[in-house]
Design a protein around this motif. Structure first.
Motif, PDB file in Angstrom:
ATOM      1  N   VAL A  73      18.673  -6.814  10.797  1.00 49.47           N
ATOM      2  CA  VAL A  73      17.753  -6.659   9.661  1.00 49.47           C
ATOM      3  C   VAL A  73      16.922  -5.396   9.849  1.00 49.47           C
ATOM      4  O   VAL A  73      16.776  -4.581   8.932  1.00 49.47           O
ATOM      5  N   MET A  74      16.379  -5.211  11.058  1.00 53.42           N
ATOM      6  CA  MET A  74      15.585  -4.012  11.334  1.00 53.42           C
ATOM      7  C   MET A  74      16.404  -2.747  11.145  1.00 53.42           C
ATOM      8  O   MET A  74      15.935  -1.780  10.539  1.00 53.42           O
ATOM      9  N   ALA A  75      17.618  -2.750  11.678  1.00 53.30           N
ATOM     10  CA  ALA A  75      18.472  -1.565  11.574  1.00 53.30           C
ATOM     11  C   ALA A  75      18.736  -1.204  10.119  1.00 53.30           C
ATOM     12  O   ALA A  75      18.597  -0.039   9.727  1.00 53.30           O
ATOM     13  N   ALA A  76      19.088  -2.188   9.317  1.00 54.13           N
ATOM     14  CA  ALA A  76      19.391  -1.911   7.907  1.00 54.13           C
ATOM     15  C   ALA A  76      18.157  -1.388   7.177  1.00 54.13           C
ATOM     16  O   ALA A  76      18.238  -0.377   6.446  1.00 54.13           O
ATOM     17  N   LEU A  77      17.015  -2.041   7.360  1.00 56.94           N
ATOM     18  CA  LEU A  77      15.808  -1.614   6.648  1.00 56.94           C
ATOM     19  C   LEU A  77      15.352  -0.225   7.093  1.00 56.94           C
ATOM     20  O   LEU A  77      14.970   0.614   6.261  1.00 56.94           O
ATOM     21  N   ILE A  78      15.396   0.034   8.374  1.00 60.46           N
ATOM     22  CA  ILE A  78      14.969   1.344   8.875  1.00 60.46           C
ATOM     23  C   ILE A  78      15.913   2.444   8.399  1.00 60.46           C
ATOM     24  O   ILE A  78      15.473   3.536   8.024  1.00 60.46           O
ATOM     25  N   MET A  79      17.214   2.152   8.377  1.00 59.77           N
ATOM     26  CA  MET A  79      18.185   3.182   7.978  1.00 59.77           C
ATOM     27  C   MET A  79      18.085   3.550   6.496  1.00 59.77           C
ATOM     28  O   MET A  79      18.436   4.667   6.126  1.00 59.77           O
ATOM     29  N   ILE A  80      17.606   2.633   5.646  1.00 60.32           N
ATOM     30  CA  ILE A  80      17.504   2.980   4.220  1.00 60.32           C
ATOM     31  C   ILE A  80      16.125   3.530   3.849  1.00 60.32           C
ATOM     32  O   ILE A  80      15.932   3.989   2.723  1.00 60.32           O
ATOM     33  N   LEU A  81      15.190   3.519   4.776  1.00 62.46           N
ATOM     34  CA  LEU A  81      13.868   4.085   4.502  1.00 62.46           C
ATOM     35  C   LEU A  81      13.926   5.545   4.042  1.00 62.46           C
ATOM     36  O   LEU A  81      13.270   5.896   3.059  1.00 62.46           O
ATOM     37  N   PRO A  82      14.677   6.409   4.711  1.00 66.30           N
ATOM     38  CA  PRO A  82      14.690   7.818   4.273  1.00 66.30           C
ATOM     39  C   PRO A  82      15.257   8.036   2.862  1.00 66.30           C
ATOM     40  O   PRO A  82      15.019   9.068   2.257  1.00 66.30           O
ATOM     41  N   PHE A  83      15.999   7.063   2.350  1.00 67.84           N
ATOM     42  CA  PHE A  83      16.582   7.193   1.010  1.00 67.84           C
ATOM     43  C   PHE A  83      15.642   6.663  -0.069  1.00 67.84           C
ATOM     44  O   PHE A  83      16.020   6.595  -1.237  1.00 67.84           O
ATOM     45  N   ASP A  84      14.438   6.260   0.317  1.00 69.00           N
ATOM     46  CA  ASP A  84      13.438   5.699  -0.610  1.00 69.00           C
ATOM     47  C   ASP A  84      13.965   4.488  -1.373  1.00 69.00           C
ATOM     48  O   ASP A  84      13.631   4.283  -2.537  1.00 69.00           O
ATOM     49  N   ARG A  85      14.735   3.681  -0.709  1.00 64.40           N
ATOM     50  CA  ARG A  85      15.250   2.466  -1.346  1.00 64.40           C
ATOM     51  C   ARG A  85      14.340   1.268  -1.145  1.00 64.40           C
ATOM     52  O   ARG A  85      14.518   0.249  -1.796  1.00 64.40           O
ATOM     53  N   VAL A  86      13.402   1.410  -0.235  1.00 68.42           N
ATOM     54  CA  VAL A  86      12.517   0.298   0.094  1.00 68.42           C
ATOM     55  C   VAL A  86      11.151   0.874   0.460  1.00 68.42           C
ATOM     56  O   VAL A  86      11.066   1.896   1.132  1.00 68.42           O
ATOM     57  N   PRO A  87      10.073   0.231  -0.009  1.00 63.59           N
ATOM     58  CA  PRO A  87       8.736   0.700   0.369  1.00 63.59           C
ATOM     59  C   PRO A  87       8.492   0.497   1.867  1.00 63.59           C
ATOM     60  O   PRO A  87       8.783  -0.570   2.418  1.00 63.59           O
ATOM     61  N   ALA A  88       7.935   1.512   2.503  1.00 62.07           N
ATOM     62  CA  ALA A  88       7.689   1.447   3.946  1.00 62.07           C
ATOM     63  C   ALA A  88       6.759   0.293   4.304  1.00 62.07           C
ATOM     64  O   ALA A  88       6.943  -0.349   5.346  1.00 62.07           O
ATOM     65  N   TRP A  89       5.796  -0.011   3.448  1.00 64.14           N
ATOM     66  CA  TRP A  89       4.850  -1.093   3.776  1.00 64.14           C
ATOM     67  C   TRP A  89       5.572  -2.435   3.855  1.00 64.14           C
ATOM     68  O   TRP A  89       5.195  -3.279   4.672  1.00 64.14           O
ATOM     69  N   MET A  90       6.607  -2.635   3.004  1.00 64.66           N
ATOM     70  CA  MET A  90       7.362  -3.894   3.056  1.00 64.66           C
ATOM     71  C   MET A  90       8.129  -3.997   4.374  1.00 64.66           C
ATOM     72  O   MET A  90       8.176  -5.069   4.984  1.00 64.66           O
TER      73      MET A  90
END
Length: 188
Positions: A73-90
């Motif tokens: 879960v961490m890997a997936a969320l961290i890897m999509i952060l640079p693409f602005d697909r998910v808010p960093a605060w979430m």
């Protein structure tokens, strides 16, 4: 070594492949990343089912299974952060909760106390997994490939965000619930 533990280790081994696929924000690698993540999510359910069914629940499996879940879960969320697909605060809320609860479980276990996971934690996981699959798919997909109609197009990013909002609320709720249980048990 048994089948459930091997499935857990396969889930961990899938993480570098997932990360490599998510180096690109393009549609095709993201599709395969979502497929890999979905398969890993199924193994999460399958390894627990097999361990209970076959009567081979091990200390190693109890330790490694939740770590494998959190890592992917961490890997997936961290890897999509640079693409602005998910808010960093979430991402911070979700990962922060996981670290806090893991730490509290560690403290409780050193005292010989087991605080069982609640249904909230299970719902949190389900909503997180569905959300991440949607966020990995990200692009528009048609329900029926042969029919070209705007009402049959689903924006998977919006689907992922819908479920991520629910997952974030349940993440906070289940974290507070676990913290309350921890305080009550430790205070005795």
């Amino acid at each position: 070594m048994n089948i459930p533990n091997i499935l857990t280790m396969v889930r961990i081994a899938a993480i570098p492949i997932l990360c490599i696929l998510l180096l690109s924000p393009e549609r095709e690698p993201c599709f395969w990343a979502a497929a890999l993540f979905a398969a890993a999510s199924v193994t999460d359910w399958l390894d627990g089912y097999l361990a209970r069914r076959m009567g081979i629940v091990t200390v190693f499996g109890k330790f490694l299974d939740p770590i494998a879940d959190k890592l992917i879960v961490m890997a997936a969320l961290i890897m999509i952060l640079p693409f602005d697909r998910v808010p960093a605060w979430m991402v911070l809320v979700i990962l922060g909760r996981e670290m806090i609860i893991t730490g509290l479980r560690g403290i409780a276990s050193t005292e010989g106390i087991v605080i069982p996971a609640s249904n909230l934690g299970k719902f949190k996981t389900i909503f997180q997994l569905v959300a991440i699959i949607g966020l990995l798919l990200h692009y528009d997909y048609r329900w029926f490939f042969a029919i070209d109609h705007p009402l049959l197009v689903v924006n998977m990013h919006n689907v992922g965000m819908f479920y991520l909002w629910i997952a974030t609320v349940i993440t906070i709720w289940s974290g507070v619930d676990y913290l309350n249980k921890f305080v009550r048990v430790i205070a005795k």
